[in-house]
Design an enzyme around this catalytic site. Structure first.
Site, short mmCIF file in Angstrom:
data_model
loop_
_atom_site.label_atom_id
_atom_site.label_comp_id
_atom_site.label_asym_id
_atom_site.label_seq_id
_atom_site.Cartn_x
_atom_site.Cartn_y
_atom_site.Cartn_z
N GLY A 1 -7.90 25.29 56.04
CA GLY A 1 -7.54 24.84 56.37
C GLY A 1 -9.02 24.84 57.65
O GLY A 1 -9.73 23.07 57.78
N ASP A 2 -10.03 25.76 56.71
CA ASP A 2 -10.97 25.01 57.90
C ASP A 2 -12.41 23.76 56.54
O ASP A 2 -12.22 22.59 57.24
CB ASP A 2 -12.49 26.14 57.66
CG ASP A 2 -11.66 27.49 56.57
OD1 ASP A 2 -12.09 26.49 55.17
OD2 ASP A 2 -12.40 28.32 56.95
N ALA A 3 -11.95 23.53 55.36
CA ALA A 3 -12.03 22.87 54.72
C ALA A 3 -12.23 21.52 54.54
O ALA A 3 -12.35 20.64 54.96
CB ALA A 3 -12.39 23.39 53.25
N TYR B 1 -10.49 20.59 58.48
CA TYR B 1 -11.48 20.24 59.51
C TYR B 1 -13.01 19.52 59.29
O TYR B 1 -13.08 19.20 59.75
CB TYR B 1 -11.37 21.55 60.18
CG TYR B 1 -12.28 21.24 61.83
CD1 TYR B 1 -11.08 19.97 62.08
CD2 TYR B 1 -12.80 21.97 61.95
CE1 TYR B 1 -11.16 20.20 63.92
CE2 TYR B 1 -13.74 21.71 63.45
CZ TYR B 1 -13.05 20.55 64.11
OH TYR B 1 -12.93 20.16 65.78
N TRP B 2 -13.30 20.06 57.81
CA TRP B 2 -14.95 20.52 57.79
C TRP B 2 -14.85 18.33 57.18
O TRP B 2 -16.47 17.54 57.65
CB TRP B 2 -16.07 20.47 56.54
CG TRP B 2 -15.73 21.83 56.63
CD1 TRP B 2 -15.65 23.05 55.61
CD2 TRP B 2 -15.56 22.81 58.02
NE1 TRP B 2 -15.95 24.03 56.16
CE2 TRP B 2 -15.79 24.06 57.66
CE3 TRP B 2 -15.14 22.59 59.15
CZ2 TRP B 2 -16.06 25.56 58.33
CZ3 TRP B 2 -15.01 23.83 60.18
CH2 TRP B 2 -16.15 24.63 59.79
#
Ligand code: UDP
Ligand code: MG
Length: 419
Positions: free
Chosen positions: A190-192, A194-195
């Site tokens: 999920g962070d990727a 968002y990045w």
């Protein structure tokens, strides 16, 4: 007054590490922060620990009250973060998970960097990653590095190692209609996702210092997800972070009611697959596996070998039919005789007959489900009397016997292989 930093902490059932995460914020050398604890309806043990810290005015608590059956629908931490951002007030936003801890200068270094570099909207730092086992002992440590200014941070930067301005988050919101993308396909990265949104507007500036420590427990989502096969075949025993054990049977999860039933059905504890909650809850709950299974063919799970005391015939249950094992050779090729479950004759008679299970050499062999075959360096798994290829890793993850598969020749594979 220094600018306010909003820390968003997502929490779900980590009673062993949640206090460490909260304390690491309380111990920051930078004191102008607010902490939003976003709890995803954790168990009582976890909630009780969190409650001890709510006297501090800077700490706020939110509970999603999510039903377990709904958990798999979105990437939960992304959903929680999206809820949290509008409730926070800081000029800067930063993230923490319940299995991570900030080092004391985490907020100071990052906030100072953003304050003194007016061009920078996002900073990231080094991270210490510690793998821990079931006893909480550290089994491996590595450092996630910094690489200079990053335009493509996916895979290099964890979301517990960044801080960004509120204004950049607002730009993301204006363009995409939400901050984080909580599509469930991003559960493990999920962070990727968002990045990718953030880097449409800004780059990641490095702070070359270790500023947080991540603890990877055996039941961490990333670890479980990367090890869980996409499809779990019938007859697989699974267990989520809670202690209940389920059997996947006819596309349902059926709770094993007791140790007695587990043992009397000759299940093997070393074959239990640990899966993340969302994975578990994807399956609808079916009737429990309790003593009633011995009185009704509708309730008896597939994938068992059964026999009754006054007969030497052994049957395999598949697709709600009983398949007689034609002889000892067939039995030994596919099963071991310790797995046979004793039942009464009445139950056996309730089952419709399916084709006999023959030895591999027989020309009309019918093959049982969930058997691992091996031919010319490739693995295959049986389902509904046909074969599908399966990677060694997936077979390992399913706890199939990769070191003792049923070895067969190419003609056998060609006969049953379905593309
Ligand atoms: N999480 C959540 N709801 C869930 C499962 C997980 O809010 O149903 C949160 C959890 O509290 C943590 C984050 O998602 O903050 C990532 O989970 P975890 O640490 O288990 O995964 P990993 O570290 O492997 O990414
Ligand atoms: Mg984690």
């Amino acid at each position: 007054m220094k600018p306010l930093v909003s820390v968003i902490l997502t929490s779900y059932n980590k009673p062993l590490t949640i206090a460490k995460a909260i304390k690491s914020v309380l111990r920051q050398s930078y004191t102008d922060w607010e902490l939003m604890i976003m709890d995803d309806n954790s168990n009582e043990e976890t909630v009780q620990i969190i409650k001890k810290y709510l006297k501090d005015k800077r700490i706020k608590y939110y509970n999603s009250n999510i039903e377990n059956s709904e958990r798999y629908r979105t990437t939960r931490y992304a959903t929680l973060i999206n809820r949290a951002i509008p409730m926070t007030k800081g000029k800067y936003i930063t993230y923490l998970t319940d299995d991570n801890e900030f080092l004391p200068n985490r907020l100071k270094r990052m906030a100072e960097y953003l304050e003194s570099h007016s061009k920078a909207d996002i900073v990231y730092s080094k991270q210490m990653v510690r793998t821990i086992n079931h006893n909480g002992e550290i089994t491996k440590t590595f450092i996630r590095r910094t690489f200079g200014v990053l335009r493509k941070p996916a895979g290099y930067v964890d979301h517990c190692s960044i801080m960004h301005t509120r204004s950049i988050a607002n730009k993301v919101y204006d363009k995409f209609g939400s901050y984080w993308d909580d599509d469930p396909k991003y559960w493990f990265n999920g962070d990727a996702a968002y990045w990718k949104r953030l880097t449409e507007f800004a780059v990641f500036y490095p702070v070359h210092e270790i500023l947080d420590v991540a603890y990877k427990a055996p039941d961490s989502f990333q670890r479980l997800y990367s090890q869980t096969p996409k499809i779990i075949p019938d007859g697989t025993l699974i267990k989520g972070p809670a202690s209940e054990i389920y059997l996947i049977d006819r596309n349902h999860r059926r709770k094993i009611a007791s140790k007695e039933v587990f043992n009397s059905l000759k299940y093997d504890a070393s074959k239990i697959l640990e899966v993340p909650d969302p994975y578990l809850f994807k399956y609808q709950e079916g009737p429990p596996i309790d003593h009633h299974v011995f009185s009704s063919s509708d309730l008896m799970p597939n994938g068992l070998l059964i026999k009754c005391a006054n007969s030497s015939f052994i049957y395999y249950l598949q697709n709600n039919k009983k398949h007689r094992i034609s002889n000892k050779e067939a039995l030994n090729q596919y099963f071991c005789s310790e797995e046979v479950v004793n039942v009464n004759e009445k139950l056996i008679n309730q089952f419709e007959n399916g084709p006999d299970i023959m030895p591999i050499s027989d020309s009309d062999a019918f093959i049982p489900d969930r058997i691992l075959f091996f031919c010319r360096n490739k693995y295959y798994i049986s389902s509904k009397n046909s074969l599908q290829s399966i990677s060694k890793q997936t077979a390992l993850n399913l706890k199939l016997p990769v070191h003792s598969p049923v070895r067969v020749g190419m003609p056998f594979i060609s006969r049953f292989f379905k593309n």
